[in-house]
Design a protein around this motif. Structure first.
Motif, short mmCIF file in Angstrom:
data_model
loop_
_atom_site.label_atom_id
_atom_site.label_comp_id
_atom_site.label_asym_id
_atom_site.label_seq_id
_atom_site.Cartn_x
_atom_site.Cartn_y
_atom_site.Cartn_z
N ILE A 163 12.35 -16.33 29.69
CA ILE A 163 12.57 -14.90 29.84
C ILE A 163 12.84 -14.54 31.30
O ILE A 163 12.08 -14.95 32.19
CB ILE A 163 11.31 -14.13 29.35
CG1 ILE A 163 11.02 -14.48 27.88
CG2 ILE A 163 11.46 -12.63 29.57
CD1 ILE A 163 9.63 -14.09 27.42
N ILE A 164 13.87 -13.77 31.50
CA ILE A 164 14.17 -13.37 32.87
C ILE A 164 14.61 -11.91 32.86
O ILE A 164 15.28 -11.46 31.93
CB ILE A 164 15.25 -14.31 33.46
CG1 ILE A 164 14.96 -14.64 34.91
CG2 ILE A 164 16.63 -13.80 33.29
CD1 ILE A 164 15.60 -15.90 35.39
N GLY A 171 10.43 -13.91 36.15
CA GLY A 171 10.59 -14.85 35.04
C GLY A 171 9.27 -15.10 34.34
O GLY A 171 8.21 -15.11 34.97
N VAL A 172 9.34 -15.26 33.03
CA VAL A 172 8.15 -15.61 32.24
C VAL A 172 8.52 -16.77 31.32
O VAL A 172 9.58 -16.76 30.70
CB VAL A 172 7.67 -14.41 31.38
CG1 VAL A 172 6.53 -14.81 30.46
CG2 VAL A 172 7.22 -13.26 32.29
N GLY A 173 7.64 -17.77 31.29
CA GLY A 173 7.86 -18.92 30.44
C GLY A 173 6.98 -18.88 29.21
O GLY A 173 6.90 -17.87 28.53
N VAL A 232 3.54 -14.74 35.66
CA VAL A 232 4.91 -14.31 35.97
C VAL A 232 5.34 -14.99 37.27
O VAL A 232 4.52 -15.15 38.18
CB VAL A 232 4.97 -12.78 36.13
CG1 VAL A 232 6.38 -12.30 36.47
CG2 VAL A 232 4.47 -12.10 34.86
N VAL A 233 6.58 -15.41 37.36
CA VAL A 233 7.07 -16.03 38.60
C VAL A 233 8.25 -15.24 39.15
O VAL A 233 8.90 -14.47 38.45
CB VAL A 233 7.49 -17.52 38.39
CG1 VAL A 233 6.30 -18.37 37.98
CG2 VAL A 233 8.63 -17.65 37.39
N ILE A 271 1.69 -22.38 36.38
CA ILE A 271 2.47 -21.29 37.01
C ILE A 271 2.82 -21.65 38.45
O ILE A 271 3.94 -21.41 38.90
CB ILE A 271 1.68 -19.96 36.93
CG1 ILE A 271 1.56 -19.51 35.47
CG2 ILE A 271 2.35 -18.88 37.77
CD1 ILE A 271 2.91 -19.30 34.75
N LYS A 272 1.89 -22.29 39.15
CA LYS A 272 2.21 -22.68 40.53
C LYS A 272 3.37 -23.67 40.55
O LYS A 272 4.30 -23.54 41.34
CB LYS A 272 0.97 -23.28 41.22
CG LYS A 272 1.29 -23.69 42.62
CD LYS A 272 0.15 -24.15 43.46
CE LYS A 272 0.57 -24.48 44.88
NZ LYS A 272 1.85 -25.16 45.04
#
Ligand code: NAP
Ligand code: ZN
Length: 412
Positions: free
Chosen positions: A123-124, A144-146, A198-199, A356-357
């Protein structure tokens, strides 16, 4: 349809919390009581479905696309999301990749799907709202979310920054959030996400082509990092299956200066794999002679295959002490003969997405090396066609849904 039980190893990861939702959706006090694995999935779905619909602060109406049964057919679906909580950000979704995992879920390949399922974990988009506790994002940021929606935050894996291996991990779709609601993924116009998961997306990466990095990218980056392939150069790496995961694995491996061999069932993919993706070698796995001639040539292999297959011939390609990492998740167990393991002192292990990191680190690496995915952007009315083509191995190499519609893909 007969009653299904949650029984496979993979589905063990999908534990279900008991029906006692916490009042505040953003509270990290994850529910620790889980239902028995032997509970029939049908009754489980019913009780959880009812629970999700009555979650009090799910006041926002969202348009999305869902599969409703094992046909996997996707139709427009309206559902509700929680209000933006103190730790949350709301993201207007621009693009969402179509991962093979979406197909597995839509068709209930793994026997764990809670219908209706709104797939999508690549997801972006753009942040439109931030909660009062959120300091690292602001409105207008690219985000972005994975796959991750919630983890316990307390166990050793969460504390050490490996929260993707938390035993209570809940995914962005077909998972159970902290408030007890079922999670719905990125085939939808917006998402409310806890900002911990979230990134940021580097400005130089095209949004459509970056979307698949959120799952496909991190899933292949993490095991490469884990096996020291980011620091050391010149290893001989094999990638089994040249699909969404496989093609980005080739790009990473080349960016990290390794010799890359693709092991594929598709002769039609060879020319482009060599010329465009920069692969150094290509083995047709259905050709026994080719497989035989490359025995004991590789240091490390990443297996991204989505269908049942035997690991024996693949293991033979590894040198003594070589490592095979499985990331592909076929619905049936893969064959693992012991002789190639014993005679080559070889290691087989698995890997699931990344933390996430690690995902943020990967995004920075992609920004630096200008790495994105090779995508075919489709409109939302073409999701079924895209899923059908994905099932037939007819995509180079990732479908991405233009969720917002009419956006100018590569310029965002
Ligand atoms: P994909 O785009 O469909 O690619 C899979 C590739 O596997 C195909 O392109 C094909 O490559 C090969 N393949 C397909 N059928 C095969 C068969 N019968 N025998 C041998 N090879 C076959 O799928 P993807 O999105 O990359 O996902 C791959 C798998 O990884 C899925 O099972 C997905 O659920 C899983 N996954 C796991 C994680 C994780 O965290 N571990 C994360 C994301 C996805 P060739 O044409 O080159 O043979
Ligand atoms: Zn995925």
């Amino acid at each position: 349809m007969g009653k299904k039980t949650i029984s496979s190893d993979f589905s063990h990861r999908y534990k279900r919390p008991a029906a006692s939702p916490t009042p505040n959706s953003s509270s990290p006090s994850i529910n620790l009581h889980f239902l028995s694995h032997s509970l029939p999935l049908t009754s489980l779905s019913l009780s959880l479905g009812a629970m999700a619909q009555t979650t009090p602060n799910h006041t926002q109406t969202v348009s999305g696309w869902a599969a409703h049964d094992t046909s996997g057919k996707i139709t427009p679906y309206t559902f509700s999301r929680r209000e933006n909580g103190a730790d949350d950000v709301t993201i207007k979704i621009l693009y969402c990749g179509i991962c093979h995992t979406d197909l597995h879920h839509a068709k209930n390949d793994w026997g764990i799907t809670m219908y209706p399922v709104v797939p999508g974990h690549e997801i972006i988009g753009i942040i439109t709202k931030v909660g009062c506790n959120v300091t690292n994002f602001k409105e207008g940021d690219r985000a972005g979310v994975g796959c991750l929606a919630a983890t316990c935050l307390k166990c050793e894996y969460c504390q050490e920054g490996h929260e993707n291996y938390c035993d209570e991990v809940q995914f962005v779709y077909n998972g159970i959030f902290w408030d007890g609601s079922i999670t719905y993924g990125g085939y939808s116009e917006f998402l409310v996400a806890d900002s911990r998961y979230v990134v940021r997306v580097p400005e130089n990466l095209a949004m459509d082509a970056a979307a698949p990095l959120l799952c496909a990218g991190i899933t292949v980056y993490s095991p490469m990092k884990d096996n020291n392939l980011l620091e050391t150069k010149g290893k001989r790496i094999g990638v089994v299956g040249l699909g969404g995961l496989g093609h980005i694995a080739v790009k990473f491996a080349k960016a990290f200066h390794h010799h890359v061999t693709i092991i594929s069932t598709s002769p039609s993919k060879e020319k482009e794999a060599r010329e465009r993706l920069g692969a150094d070698d290509f083995i047709l796995s259905t050709n026994a002679e080719q497989m035989q001639s490359k025995k004991r040539t590789l240091d490390f292999i990443l297996d991204t295959v989505s269908a049942h297959h035997s690991l024996g011939p693949i293991l033979e390609l590894l040198k003594v002490n070589g490592t095979l990492v499985i990331v592909g998740a076929p619905d049936k167990p893969v064959d693992l003969p012991s002789f190639p393991l014993i005679f080559g002192k070889r290691v087989v292990k698995g890997s699931m997405i990344g933390s996430i990191k690690e995902t943020q680190d990967m995004m920075e690496v992609c920004g630096k090396h200008n790495i994105t995915c090779d995508v075919e952007v489709v409109s939302s009315d073409m999701i079924n066609e895209a899923l059908d083509r994905l099932a037939k191995n007819d995509v180079k190499y990732r479908f991405v849904i233009d969720i917002a519609g009419g956006s100018s893909p590569s310029k965002l």
